[in-house]
Design a protein around this motif. Structure first.
Motif, short mmCIF file in Angstrom:
data_model
loop_
_atom_site.label_atom_id
_atom_site.label_comp_id
_atom_site.label_asym_id
_atom_site.label_seq_id
_atom_site.Cartn_x
_atom_site.Cartn_y
_atom_site.Cartn_z
N TYR A 113 0.84 -1.19 0.00
CA TYR A 113 0.00 0.00 0.00
C TYR A 113 0.88 1.25 0.00
O TYR A 113 1.96 1.26 0.60
CB TYR A 113 -0.89 0.06 1.25
N ASN A 114 0.39 2.29 -0.64
CA ASN A 114 1.03 3.59 -0.53
C ASN A 114 0.63 4.24 0.78
O ASN A 114 -0.38 3.87 1.39
CB ASN A 114 0.62 4.50 -1.70
N PHE A 115 1.39 5.22 1.23
CA PHE A 115 1.02 5.96 2.43
C PHE A 115 -0.24 6.77 2.17
O PHE A 115 -0.46 7.28 1.08
CB PHE A 115 2.16 6.89 2.86
N GLY A 116 -1.07 6.89 3.21
CA GLY A 116 -2.29 7.68 3.09
C GLY A 116 -3.52 6.86 3.46
O GLY A 116 -3.43 5.81 4.10
N TYR A 117 -4.68 7.36 3.05
CA TYR A 117 -5.96 6.75 3.40
C TYR A 117 -6.49 5.87 2.27
O TYR A 117 -6.30 6.16 1.09
CB TYR A 117 -7.00 7.82 3.71
N ILE A 186 -2.59 4.26 6.25
CA ILE A 186 -1.24 3.71 6.12
C ILE A 186 -0.27 4.81 6.53
O ILE A 186 -0.05 5.78 5.81
CB ILE A 186 -0.97 3.24 4.68
N SER A 187 0.31 4.64 7.70
CA SER A 187 1.06 5.72 8.35
C SER A 187 2.56 5.65 8.04
O SER A 187 3.09 4.58 7.72
CB SER A 187 0.85 5.62 9.87
N ARG A 188 3.23 6.78 8.19
CA ARG A 188 4.69 6.83 8.10
C ARG A 188 5.34 6.56 9.45
O ARG A 188 6.56 6.48 9.54
CB ARG A 188 5.13 8.20 7.57
N ASN A 189 4.53 6.41 10.48
CA ASN A 189 5.05 6.21 11.84
C ASN A 189 5.08 4.70 12.12
O ASN A 189 4.05 4.04 12.15
CB ASN A 189 4.14 6.92 12.84
N PHE A 190 6.27 4.15 12.35
CA PHE A 190 6.40 2.70 12.52
C PHE A 190 5.64 2.20 13.74
O PHE A 190 5.30 1.04 13.83
CB PHE A 190 7.88 2.28 12.58
N SER A 191 5.37 3.07 14.72
CA SER A 191 4.65 2.64 15.92
C SER A 191 3.18 2.30 15.62
O SER A 191 2.50 1.72 16.46
CB SER A 191 4.72 3.71 17.00
N ASP A 192 2.70 2.67 14.44
CA ASP A 192 1.32 2.37 14.05
C ASP A 192 1.18 0.97 13.45
O ASP A 192 0.08 0.57 13.06
CB ASP A 192 0.81 3.40 13.04
N GLU A 200 10.66 -9.80 4.51
CA GLU A 200 10.11 -8.93 3.46
C GLU A 200 10.73 -7.53 3.52
O GLU A 200 10.57 -6.74 2.58
CB GLU A 200 8.59 -8.81 3.63
N ASP A 201 11.39 -7.22 4.65
CA ASP A 201 12.00 -5.91 4.85
C ASP A 201 10.95 -4.80 4.82
O ASP A 201 11.15 -3.74 4.22
CB ASP A 201 13.07 -5.64 3.80
N VAL A 202 9.81 -5.05 5.48
CA VAL A 202 8.73 -4.05 5.52
C VAL A 202 8.05 -4.12 6.88
O VAL A 202 8.10 -5.12 7.59
CB VAL A 202 7.67 -4.29 4.43
N TRP A 203 7.40 -3.01 7.24
CA TRP A 203 6.51 -3.00 8.38
C TRP A 203 5.17 -3.57 7.95
O TRP A 203 4.71 -3.34 6.84
CB TRP A 203 6.33 -1.57 8.91
N VAL A 204 4.53 -4.30 8.87
CA VAL A 204 3.28 -4.99 8.54
C VAL A 204 2.15 -4.49 9.44
O VAL A 204 2.33 -4.39 10.67
CB VAL A 204 3.42 -6.52 8.70
N LYS A 205 1.02 -4.18 8.81
CA LYS A 205 -0.17 -3.75 9.55
C LYS A 205 -1.25 -4.82 9.35
O LYS A 205 -1.53 -5.21 8.22
CB LYS A 205 -0.66 -2.41 9.02
N LYS A 206 -1.84 -5.28 10.46
CA LYS A 206 -2.88 -6.31 10.38
C LYS A 206 -4.25 -5.66 10.50
O LYS A 206 -4.52 -4.91 11.44
CB LYS A 206 -2.69 -7.37 11.47
#
Length: 385
Positions: A113-117, A186-192, A200-206
């Motif tokens: 996903y790209n950053f944003g809504y 889709i946030s730029r803040n890794f804490s989200d 995969e070298d990426v942050w994952v959001k469930k």
């Protein structure tokens, strides 16, 4: 031996602890992140949580022939799904102008996903042996995807035989499910995010979502007492008026326009109904629901609460008499449908001795079902039994 096991567990705990402390920088703006989206079907038994006792209220039964013709009674589990992602950019907005669509064959998927809504719409596809379906999903309006069905036979108006007025009857929709997620950020803040996938070298959001049914099941039975061979069969043609001709795939709210819905039936003879022998015509009817109706997940109750309570639900069905004549009879089932707005059992009881056997050429006999798919505008019929 116990000490060795304890050391291994401690080593693992330390290893996990160290990994959890690593905070790799989120990718630069413009790069992509990964969303892991498990999907769940709602508890389909809950959909049938209506005030019914199948043992005492459902007399037609459901045998192997019924399953062969119309499938099992309950809600099926789909095998694949359509996903539509609507990218909104850096701000929430009501309209959709960018869409990405794909098909998945599991209840869990990953995409970048790209950053944003984002808004996201998921619906299940139809599983059929020959690959055919009557459900039509219209995506012309990206802000509200709508589902309709194709037309089938027609129904002639007895009140207007001079002009042979015919209203198209729609096929009953196949059962399908949907889920709509709004404002997925889709946030730029890794804490989200939930975790960092080193492989995969990426942050994952469930993001979890539950799909709910947009089509409801009615079991229809016409119980004929005191038949004594007067009515020998049912040719299978049945239709019910007053059901919504479309529904929103996004919200499950049904449309304002109505149309007759066609379904098939068959007769079983000599069944035990409340201690009496009776012939029973039965079938399964699936519909989007009544007009201007919220989905069952919103109403949390079976009673209809929409704005079109004055719209009648009339059941039409063909019976074949001992002399070979076919006649279409009708019954008002409005109260039963509105009391069970999201599906249930519809029952009609007839005394065959009170039904006149059609005889002459001008007796009004003959099926009112005709093979036409003319454009349908809402028509009010005046049928007499």
């Amino acid at each position: 031996m116990k000490a060795v096991i304890r050391n291994i567990l401690l080593a693992l705990a330390v290893s996990l602890g160290v990994s959890a402390c690593i905070e790799p920088p989120l990718h630069l703006p413009g790069d992509e992140v990964l969303v892991d989206m498990p999907m769940y079907l709602t508890d389909l038994q809950v959909v049938w949580d209506v005030d019914l006792d199948f043992e005492s209220d459902w007399h037609y039964g459901w045998d192997e022939t019924d399953v062969e013709h119309w499938g099992p009674i309950g809600y099926p589990y789909p095998s694949n799904y359509e996903v539509r992602r609507y990218y909104l950019g850096n701000q929430r907005k009501d309209s959709h102008d960018q869409v990405d669509g794909f098909t998945i064959f599991d209840t869990q998927f990953r995409r970048y996903y790209n950053f944003g809504y984002y808004d996201m719409l998921v619906w299940s596809n139809i599983d059929s042996e020959d690959g055919a379906q009557v459900l039509v999903v219209d995506e012309k309006n990206l802000d509200e995807v709508r589902a309709t069905t194709t037309g089938t036979k027609g129904l002639v108006s007895l009140a207007n035989l001079d002009t042979k007025a015919v209203a198209a009857i729609y096929n009953q929709p196949e059962i399908f499910y949907s889920s709509y997620i709004e404002d997925l950020f889709i946030s730029r803040n890794f804490s989200d995010y939930d975790y960092y996938d080193e492989k995969e070298d990426v942050w994952v959001k469930k993001i979890s979502t539950t799909l709910t049914p947009l089509v409801y099941i009615y079991l229809v039975q016409i119980i004929i007492y005191n038949n004594d061979g007067r009515i020998i069969d049912a040719n299978g043609d049945c239709a019910v008026t007053g059901f919504a001709s479309s529904t929103s795939v996004n919200t499950g709210h049904t449309g304002m326009s109505s149309g007759p819905v066609y379904f098939q039936s068959r007769m079983k003879k000599g069944l035990d109904v409340k201690g009496q022998k009776a012939d029973v015509v039965g079938g399964k009817l699936t519909t989007f629901g009544l007009c201007d109706m919220e989905p069952w997940t919103v109403t949390k109750g079976p009673v209809y609460k929409g704005s079109r309570a004055s719209l009648s639900n009339i059941l039409y069905f063909d019976l074949t008499f001992v002399n070979g004549k076919v006649q279409t009879l009708s019954a008002d089932v409005t109260e039963q449908c509105q009391r069970q707005a999201h599906g249930g059992i519809i029952t009609i009881e007839l005394d065959a001795q009170k039904i006149k056997v059609p005889g002459g050429e001008d007796d009004g006999s003959g099926s009112l079902f005709v093979p036409t798919v003319d454009d349908y505008e809402e028509v009010v019929w005046d049928f007499e039994i």
